[in-house]
Design an enzyme around this catalytic site. Structure first.
Site, mmCIF file in Angstrom:
data_model
loop_
_atom_site.group_PDB
_atom_site.id
_atom_site.type_symbol
_atom_site.label_atom_id
_atom_site.label_comp_id
_atom_site.label_asym_id
_atom_site.label_seq_id
_atom_site.Cartn_x
_atom_site.Cartn_y
_atom_site.Cartn_z
ATOM 1 C CB CYS A 2 -27.522 12.557 -96.803
ATOM 2 S SG CYS A 2 -26.786 11.127 -97.591
ATOM 3 N NE ARG A 27 -31.878 17.014 -97.969
ATOM 4 C CZ ARG A 27 -31.154 18.100 -98.207
ATOM 5 N NH1 ARG A 27 -31.714 19.280 -98.128
ATOM 6 N NH2 ARG A 27 -29.890 18.008 -98.515
ATOM 7 C CD1 TRP A 75 -30.955 9.192 -102.568
ATOM 8 C CD2 TRP A 75 -28.853 9.496 -103.256
ATOM 9 N NE1 TRP A 75 -30.937 9.085 -103.936
ATOM 10 C CE2 TRP A 75 -29.656 9.268 -104.383
ATOM 11 C CE3 TRP A 75 -27.488 9.708 -103.444
ATOM 12 C CZ2 TRP A 75 -29.152 9.254 -105.681
ATOM 13 C CZ3 TRP A 75 -26.984 9.695 -104.734
ATOM 14 C CH2 TRP A 75 -27.825 9.471 -105.833
ATOM 15 C CG ASN A 101 -26.194 15.315 -95.032
ATOM 16 O OD1 ASN A 101 -26.487 14.208 -94.604
ATOM 17 N ND2 ASN A 101 -27.061 16.319 -95.089
ATOM 18 N N GLY A 102 -22.417 14.328 -97.279
ATOM 19 C CA GLY A 102 -21.211 14.656 -98.048
ATOM 20 C C GLY A 102 -20.362 13.416 -98.272
ATOM 21 C CD GLU A 481 -39.334 21.199 -116.507
ATOM 22 O OE1 GLU A 481 -38.187 20.818 -116.733
ATOM 23 O OE2 GLU A 481 -39.853 21.117 -115.379
ATOM 24 C CE LYS A 485 -41.040 18.205 -113.677
ATOM 25 N NZ LYS A 485 -40.054 19.195 -113.453
ATOM 26 C CD GLU A 488 -38.615 15.020 -112.375
ATOM 27 O OE1 GLU A 488 -37.655 14.822 -111.632
ATOM 28 O OE2 GLU A 488 -39.009 16.162 -112.687
ATOM 29 C CG HIS A 504 -31.942 15.355 -139.428
ATOM 30 N ND1 HIS A 504 -31.348 15.430 -140.667
ATOM 31 C CD2 HIS A 504 -32.704 16.466 -139.306
ATOM 32 C CE1 HIS A 504 -31.717 16.553 -141.261
ATOM 33 N NE2 HIS A 504 -32.546 17.206 -140.462
ATOM 34 C CE LYS A 603 -37.422 20.183 -104.797
ATOM 35 N NZ LYS A 603 -38.110 20.325 -106.091
HETATM 36 O O1 M6R Z 1 -32.042 22.627 -107.146
HETATM 37 P P1 M6R Z 1 -31.712 22.724 -108.596
HETATM 38 O O2 M6R Z 1 -32.623 23.613 -109.342
HETATM 39 O O3 M6R Z 1 -30.276 23.090 -108.839
HETATM 40 O O4 M6R Z 1 -31.909 21.259 -109.148
HETATM 41 C C1 M6R Z 1 -31.601 20.928 -110.467
HETATM 42 C C2 M6R Z 1 -32.187 19.598 -110.849
HETATM 43 O O5 M6R Z 1 -31.672 18.590 -110.028
HETATM 44 C C3 M6R Z 1 -33.708 19.595 -110.754
HETATM 45 O O6 M6R Z 1 -34.289 20.580 -111.547
HETATM 46 C C4 M6R Z 1 -34.266 18.211 -111.179
HETATM 47 O O7 M6R Z 1 -34.040 18.001 -112.537
HETATM 48 C C5 M6R Z 1 -35.754 18.108 -110.855
HETATM 49 N N1 M6R Z 1 -36.039 16.830 -110.295
HETATM 50 C C6 M6R Z 1 -36.638 18.255 -112.026
HETATM 51 O O8 M6R Z 1 -37.980 18.135 -111.691
#
Ligand code: M6R
Length: 608
Positions: A2, A27, A75, A101-102, A481, A485, A488, A504, A603
Site C-alpha cells: 500500500c 510498490r 494491496w 497502510n498496515g 538470484e 530474477k 519473478e 540427489h 516492491k
Molecule cells: O527491500 P528489501 O531488500 O528488504 O526486499 C527484499 C525482497 O522483498 C526483495 O529483494 C524481492 O525479493 C525482490 N522482488 C527481488 O527482485
C-alpha cells in the site's frame, strides 16, 4: 504494497495526489483512490484498475476541485480488491476520510463495538473502523478525536486523515509503517515513500513511531506519543527527480540495470577515501569487532541472495563462521545469539517487515546490528546500531538489480575493512581485492554494452516450461538470484541448485531439451561443475554455461557459452549476475509480461 499520499496547499490537490500515486505504483497495488475536500464535502474517485484510470475518471484531476486531499494505492489483505474495499474510507457522517497502510490487529473487536453503537460498515477492511472511531470521538476538536482514536488501535499503521470541518488540515500518524512529511512552498505533503515527494520538494521530515502531525499549507505541528510537541529535523533528500523517471527507457528495470556501473562506483567511493576503506563513525569499534565470534546475515529475497554471496566472502576473509538466513525463518527460530554475534541485516527498502522483526529479535538478544540499506531514514536504518548505506538511488522496478549489486559491494568492503583490522587475510589478498574493486564498474559496463547477445539468447528460453540454474560456491549463490530474477518477472518456473546436489533428486526433472544454465565463475571448481554439466547433458539438457573470459574451454559444441570479464574470485558475483538480469528482462519482454510490476508482487513487503 500500500501507498499513501496527502496534500494541503493552495493548488489542486488532485493533481499532486494522482501524480504521487503514479510514483507509488511500483510498490504493487490492486486498487487505488483519492478523496479531495471541496465545498465541505469529499469528492472521491476510486478504481480497481491502474492509476491511469483515475486520471481518466477525473480528466487528469481537473474535475476534482479542492486543495486538501489524500490518496492511496491498496494491496489487498483484508478483503478482495474491490471499490468498496479500496481507500479512502469515510465515516458514516462523511466528515472524515482516511487512508491507511498496515494492519489494525484488533479491528474485529472494534468493528463489533462500533456496530453495537449503530455504525454501518460497507467494506471488509480493517481500515474502516478508523473513520468510524474518529466520528465517534469527534466533538468539535479534531486533535482530541485523533488522539482518542489512535489510543484504540492495535497493530501497525501509517494514516492520512482529513476532516470536512477543517479545510486546510492534513493529519498524518505513524506506528510501525513508514510515513514522511514533505515540506513544500505554500504546501505541505505526506507520503509513505519519498519517490512521491521528490518532484515537489527535497525537504522532508521522517515521522517516528507514535508521532502524529497536523499540517496546513503554512504550518507543521508534530506531537510525540505522549502528546508533547516534537522538535523535528528537516532532512534533505539527495535523490533527484530523474531517478524516479524512466528517462527514455521502456522500463525502470532496464534503466536500473544500466545504472549499475554508476551506482556501484558511487557506493565504492563513499567508503573508499584515497585508497583506504573507511566505514565512517560506526559503533562497531575495533575492540568490539575483535570479540565477534559469529556473523548472522538476515534478509529476504534478493537481499538474502546478496547475503548468500556475503557468506562466502566474509568467511574467506575473516575466518569467522557466517550463517545466512531468511528473515522470516530467523525471527521464529530462537537463534543462538549474544553480544559476540554481529547481525548483518540487508534490505534495499529498509522497510521489509520480516527483516525488521528479525533485527529486533537479534537486538533483544544483545547482538550488534549492522544494516546494509538503500533508503535513508528507513525503519531498518533507524533501528540498527550501524548503517552502511548503498548508493543505488531510488529503485522503482519490483525486480531489484542495482539494489542487489550495491549490497554486494558493501559486503565486500565490510569484509576487507574487518580483515584489515583482524589480520585474518594476507596483505596481498587484500591489496588484490582493493585494486580490483574500482575496475568492477567498467567491467559491468562492458557486459551491458553487449546486451544484444543476451537478447538473442533469451529467444531460446522464452518458451521453456522450467529452467534450472546450477553452480557451486559463489556461483550457487548467484544462481539463486538468477533464478529468482527470471521467475519473478517472466513467470517461467525455475530452480537454482547447488550443482553437486542435482543428482540427489532434482536430476529426475531433466529431460530432453530442458534448459540448464551452469554458472562456472569459480575457477577452482570448474572440473567439478563440468562433471555436473556432463550429467545433465547426458540426460538431454540444453546447457548454457556462463564463464569468465579465457577461463574455460568446453570443447563441446552442444554447450553454448556466455562470457563475462575475468575478475578476482571473491568478486565474481558482481559480474556474473548481470547477464542474468538481462536474460530475465528479455525473456519477460518477449513473453509480454509486465516487467516493472509483475503480478502479485510488491516492491516493499511491509507485512509478514
Ligand atoms: O527491500 P528489501 O531488500 O528488504 O526486499 C527484499 C525482497 O522483498 C526483495 O529483494 C524481492 O525479493 C525482490 N522482488 C527481488 O527482485
Amino acid at each position: 504494497m500500500c501507498g499513501i499520499v496527502g496534500y494541503t496547499g493552495k493548488s489542486s490537490a488532485a493533481e499532486f495526489l494522482l501524480n504521487g500515486l503514479e510514483k507509488l505504483e511500483y510498490r504493487g497495488y490492486d486498487s487505488a483512490g483519492i478523496a479531495v475536500l471541496h465545498d465541505k464535502s469529499f469528492e472521491i474517485s476510486k478504481t480497481i484498475e491502474r492509476i491511469e484510470t483515475l486520471f481518466a475518471q477525473t480528466s487528469n484531476g481537473n474535475n476534482i476541485k479542492g486543495s486538501l486531499g489524500i490518496g492511496h494505492t491498496r494491496w489487498a489483505t483484508h478483503g478482495a480488491p474491490s471499490l468498496e474495499n479500496s481507500h479512502p474510507h469515510l465515516s458514516n457522517d462523511r466528515k472524515f476520510a482516511v487512508v491507511h497502510n498496515g494492519i489494525i490487529e484488533n479491528y474485529s473487536v472494534l468493528k463489533q463495538e462500533l456496530i453495537d453503537d449503530g455504525f454501518q460498515f460497507t467494506s471488509e477492511t480493517d481500515t474502516e473502523v478508523i473513520p468510524m472511531l474518529l466520528q465517534k470521538y469527534y466533538k468539535g476538536d479534531i486533535k482530541a478525536a485523533v488522539t482518542a482514536t489512535l489510543k484504540k488501535l492495535e497493530g501497525s499503521f501509517a494514516l492520512g486523515i482529513i476532516c470536512a470541518d477543517s479545510p486546510e488540515t492534513l493529519i498524518a500518524a505513524k506506528r510501525f509503517s513508514p510515513l514522511i512529511l514533505g515540506i513544500g512552498e505554500n504546501c505541505n505533503l505526506v507520503a509513505s515513500d519519498v519517490t512521491a515527494l521528490v518532484s515537489h520538494t527535497k525537504n522532508v521530515i521522517y515521522l517516528e513511531d507514535g508521532e502524529t502531525a497536523f499540517l496546513t499549507p503554512a504550518s507543521v505541528e508534530i506531537y510525540d506519543s505522549e502528546g508533547a510537541m516534537a522538535n523535528k529535523r528537516i532532512s534533505v533528500i539527495d535523490w533527484d527527480i530523474s531517478s524516479a523517471q524512466k528517462s527514455g527507457y521502456d522500463h525502470f528495470m532496464m534503466k536500473e540495470i544500466m545504472e549499475q556501473p554508476d551506482c556501484v562506483k558511487k557506493t565504492l567511493e563513499s567508503y573508499n577515501k584515497n585508497g583506504e576503506i573507511t566505514l565512517g563513525n560506526i559503533k562497531l569499534t575495533e575492540q568490539k569487532l575483535k570479540k565477534i565470534n559469529k556473523i548472522e546475515i538476515v534478509a529476504c529475497g534478493s537481499a538474502y541472495h546478496a547475503g548468500a554471496v556475503g557468506k562466502y566472502v566474509l568467511e574467506e576473509l575473516l575466518r569467522i563462521p557466517v550463517n545466512v538466513e531468511l528473515a522470516s525463518e530467523f525471527r521464529y527460530r530462537n537463534p543462538i545469539i549474544d553480544s559476540n554475534t554481529l547481525t548483518v541485516v540487508i534490505s534495499q527498502s529498509g522497510e521489509t517487515a520480516d527483516s525488521l522483526a528479525a533485527l529486533k529479535e537479534a537486538k533483544k538478544m544483545g547482538s550488534h546490528i549492522l544494516a546494509v540499506v538503500n533508503v535513508v531514514g528507513s525503519s531498518i536504518a533507524k533501528a540498527a546500531d550501524d548503517v552502511l548505506y548503498t548508493r543505488a538511488g531510488p529503485e522503482i522496478a519490483v525486480a531489484t538489480t542495482k539494489g542487489y549489486s550495491t549490497q554486494l559491494i558493501v559486503l565486500y568492503l565490510l569484509g576487507i575493512w574487518a580483515a584489515n583490522i583482524l589480520g585474518t587475510a594476507n596483505k596481498e589478498q587484500l591489496k588484490a581485492l582493493n585494486d580490483e574493486l574500482p575496475l568492477i564498474p567498467q567491467k559491468i559496463s562492458k557486459i551491458l554494452s553487449q546486451k544484444s547477445l543476451i537478447q538473442d539468447i533469451a529467444q531460446d528460453f522464452a518458451n521453456a516450461k522450467s529452467i534450472f540454474f546450477i553452480g557451486r560456491n559463489i556461483d550457487y549463490a548467484v544462481s539463486l538470484e538468477a533464478s529468482l530474477k527470471l521467475k519473478e518477472i517472466s513467470y517461467i518456473h525455475s530452480e537454482a541448485y547447488a550443482a553437486g546436489e542435482l543428482k540427489h533428486g532434482t536430476i529426475s526433472l531433466i529431460e530432453d531439451g530442458t534448459p540448464v544454465v551452469a554458472l562456472c565463475g569459480c575457477k577452482r571448481l570448474h572440473d567439478k561443475t563440468l562433471s555436473n554439466i556432463k550429467e545433465v547433458g547426458a540426460r538431454g539438457a540444453r546447457v548454457l554455461a556462463c564463464v569468465a573470459d579465457r577461463d574455460f574451454n568446453f570443447k563441446d559444441d552442444k554447450i553454448k557459452t556466455l562470457n563475462f570479464p575475468a575478475t578476482n574470485p571473491l568478486l565474481i558475483a558482481s559480474l556474473e549476475v548481470i547477464p542474468f538480469q538481462l536474460l530475465a528482462y528479455y525473456v519477460a519482454l518477449q513473453n509480454g509480461c509486465d516487467i516493472d510490476k509483475p503480478r502479485n508482487l510488491a516492491k516493499s513487503v511491509t507485512v509478514e
